[in-house]
Scaffold this motif. Sequence first.
Motif, PDB file in Angstrom:
ATOM      1  N   LYS A  11       0.841  -1.207   0.000  1.00 49.76           N
ATOM      2  CA  LYS A  11       0.000   0.000   0.000  1.00 49.76           C
ATOM      3  C   LYS A  11       0.878   1.261   0.000  1.00 49.76           C
ATOM      4  O   LYS A  11       1.957   1.238  -0.585  1.00 49.76           O
ATOM      5  CB  LYS A  11      -0.987  -0.035   1.179  1.00 49.76           C
ATOM      6  CG  LYS A  11      -1.781  -1.353   1.194  1.00 49.76           C
ATOM      7  CD  LYS A  11      -2.934  -1.369   2.166  1.00 49.76           C
ATOM      8  CE  LYS A  11      -3.619  -2.731   2.103  1.00 49.76           C
ATOM      9  NZ  LYS A  11      -4.805  -2.808   2.985  1.00 49.76           N
ATOM     10  N   HIS A  95      -9.250  -3.434  -5.740  1.00 51.66           N
ATOM     11  CA  HIS A  95      -9.002  -3.465  -4.293  1.00 51.66           C
ATOM     12  C   HIS A  95     -10.038  -2.570  -3.595  1.00 51.66           C
ATOM     13  O   HIS A  95     -10.412  -1.518  -4.103  1.00 51.66           O
ATOM     14  CB  HIS A  95      -7.584  -2.989  -3.978  1.00 51.66           C
ATOM     15  CG  HIS A  95      -7.213  -3.245  -2.547  1.00 51.66           C
ATOM     16  ND1 HIS A  95      -7.647  -2.424  -1.528  1.00 51.66           N
ATOM     17  CD2 HIS A  95      -6.523  -4.248  -1.968  1.00 51.66           C
ATOM     18  CE1 HIS A  95      -7.207  -2.915  -0.372  1.00 51.66           C
ATOM     19  NE2 HIS A  95      -6.526  -4.014  -0.611  1.00 51.66           N
ATOM     20  N   GLU A 169     -11.430 -10.531  -0.406  1.00 53.57           N
ATOM     21  CA  GLU A 169     -11.025  -9.699   0.725  1.00 53.57           C
ATOM     22  C   GLU A 169     -12.258  -9.036   1.336  1.00 53.57           C
ATOM     23  O   GLU A 169     -12.674  -7.963   0.884  1.00 53.57           O
ATOM     24  CB  GLU A 169     -10.055  -8.613   0.250  1.00 53.57           C
ATOM     25  CG  GLU A 169      -8.795  -9.164  -0.395  1.00 53.57           C
ATOM     26  CD  GLU A 169      -7.661  -8.162  -0.301  1.00 53.57           C
ATOM     27  OE1 GLU A 169      -6.676  -8.482   0.374  1.00 53.57           O
ATOM     28  OE2 GLU A 169      -7.771  -7.077  -0.858  1.00 53.57           O
ATOM     29  N   ALA A 173     -12.639  -7.060   7.125  1.00 59.41           N
ATOM     30  CA  ALA A 173     -11.460  -7.730   7.685  1.00 59.41           C
ATOM     31  C   ALA A 173     -10.153  -7.046   7.283  1.00 59.41           C
ATOM     32  O   ALA A 173      -9.086  -7.416   7.760  1.00 59.41           O
ATOM     33  CB  ALA A 173     -11.430  -9.196   7.230  1.00 59.41           C
ATOM     34  N   ILE A 174     -10.244  -6.042   6.415  1.00 61.84           N
ATOM     35  CA  ILE A 174      -9.016  -5.407   5.919  1.00 61.84           C
ATOM     36  C   ILE A 174      -8.518  -4.361   6.902  1.00 61.84           C
ATOM     37  O   ILE A 174      -9.208  -3.379   7.181  1.00 61.84           O
ATOM     38  CB  ILE A 174      -9.237  -4.775   4.527  1.00 61.84           C
ATOM     39  CG1 ILE A 174      -9.562  -5.871   3.508  1.00 61.84           C
ATOM     40  CG2 ILE A 174      -8.012  -3.983   4.103  1.00 61.84           C
ATOM     41  CD1 ILE A 174      -9.803  -5.368   2.109  1.00 61.84           C
ATOM     42  N   GLY A 175      -7.327  -4.603   7.430  1.00 64.60           N
ATOM     43  CA  GLY A 175      -6.692  -3.640   8.317  1.00 64.60           C
ATOM     44  C   GLY A 175      -7.390  -3.482   9.662  1.00 64.60           C
ATOM     45  O   GLY A 175      -7.086  -2.571  10.424  1.00 64.60           O
ATOM     46  N   GLY A 214      -7.243 -10.072   4.275  1.00 61.44           N
ATOM     47  CA  GLY A 214      -7.981  -9.405   5.351  1.00 61.44           C
ATOM     48  C   GLY A 214      -7.399  -9.843   6.676  1.00 61.44           C
ATOM     49  O   GLY A 214      -7.768 -10.895   7.197  1.00 61.44           O
ATOM     50  N   SER A 215      -6.446  -9.045   7.194  1.00 60.04           N
ATOM     51  CA  SER A 215      -5.784  -9.347   8.465  1.00 60.04           C
ATOM     52  C   SER A 215      -5.147 -10.740   8.501  1.00 60.04           C
ATOM     53  O   SER A 215      -5.121 -11.392   9.552  1.00 60.04           O
ATOM     54  CB  SER A 215      -6.744  -9.145   9.638  1.00 60.04           C
ATOM     55  OG  SER A 215      -7.173  -7.791   9.685  1.00 60.04           O
ATOM     56  N   GLY A 236      -1.692  -7.273   3.694  1.00 58.26           N
ATOM     57  CA  GLY A 236      -1.365  -5.859   3.831  1.00 58.26           C
ATOM     58  C   GLY A 236      -0.425  -5.648   4.997  1.00 58.26           C
ATOM     59  O   GLY A 236       0.784  -5.845   4.903  1.00 58.26           O
ATOM     60  N   GLY A 237      -0.998  -5.283   6.145  1.00 61.39           N
ATOM     61  CA  GLY A 237      -0.205  -4.912   7.325  1.00 61.39           C
ATOM     62  C   GLY A 237       0.932  -5.862   7.664  1.00 61.39           C
ATOM     63  O   GLY A 237       2.076  -5.435   7.881  1.00 61.39           O
TER      64      GLY A 237
HETATM   65  P1  PGA Z   1      -4.555  -6.318   5.670  1.00 61.21           P
HETATM   66  O1  PGA Z   1      -4.797  -5.832   4.143  1.00 61.21           O
HETATM   67  O2  PGA Z   1      -3.761  -7.584   5.588  1.00 61.21           O
HETATM   68  O3  PGA Z   1      -3.794  -5.184   6.302  1.00 61.21           O
HETATM   69  O4  PGA Z   1      -5.896  -6.531   6.266  1.00 61.21           O
HETATM   70  C1  PGA Z   1      -5.114  -6.758   3.145  1.00 61.21           C
HETATM   71  C2  PGA Z   1      -5.291  -6.068   1.829  1.00 61.21           C
HETATM   72  O5  PGA Z   1      -5.851  -4.961   1.790  1.00 61.21           O
HETATM   73  O6  PGA Z   1      -4.877  -6.602   0.773  1.00 61.21           O
END
Ligand code: PGA
Length: 259
Positions: A11, A95, A169, A173-175, A214-215, A236-237
């Motif tokens: 990101k 995304h 995703e 669950a994202i971030g 997602g996390s 992501g993270g």
């Molecule tokens: P996340 O992001 O692992 O920080 O939840 C996933 C993504 O957006 O691809």
Amino acid sequence: MRKFLIAGNWKMNLDRAESVDLVSKITAKIPSPCPVEISVIPTFLHIEAVKDALGAAAVQLGAQNVYFEKKGAFTGEVSVAMLRDMGVKYVLAGHSERRHILGETDEITGKKAQAIVTGGLSLILCVGETLEQRQSFKTVEVVGRQLDAGLAHVAAANAESGHLVIAYEPVWAIGTGLTATPAQAQEVHAFIRTKLAEKYGQDTAQSIRIQYGGSAKKSNAAELLAQVDIDGLLIGGASLMAEEFIGIVQAAVAAQPGH
Ligand code: PGA
């Protein structure tokens, strides 16, 4: 057998030195030969530095975005040809941050998807429902619509050639630290594969990789990857931390023989 694809979506994070440092830590720990596929997806600005740092390591370069036109007066945009020229293999489209923060529609996502595959690159088409949509039992409807629109111009030949990856995703669950349970994810992944079979036929659908995102992290990677229709993770993270990302790669390497 589908080869796991473990991809780190960085990101809008990491400066140039941090990107190079992360790559050198990752490449130092990758088994050789590596039974799973690995990709890192930096900001456009650091793709070249990351490419140099990767050297001959078995890690594919990805890009977080692209514009669908071939060339011309599109200030601030980047074309598929430009990414190909830089050695990029995977490109994200759809995304949730592009959809929800940058206002990209299903139609734009479909055009980007078409440009990516017809330009010879590999598409990671991201789909997923919001919390509100899940709570009102609209997950299948939303994901189905995003797939229909995103793949509207992706021909069977492109899907068959391995140039198509789907990433499920769930937006909630994202971030957020909330991860879909393996069973919740598997249920949607199975639905996605059914949709792919309707469009491209059963054989092709069985060959297409469907990532979960997602996390995802080291501590939940193994249980997610144990699901029959989860063929990798889009992270992501946790992909910003070498130890976490390497731990996820190791979980995938351990799970690959049974997948
Ligand atoms: P996340 O992001 O692992 O920080 O939840 C996933 C993504 O957006 O691809």
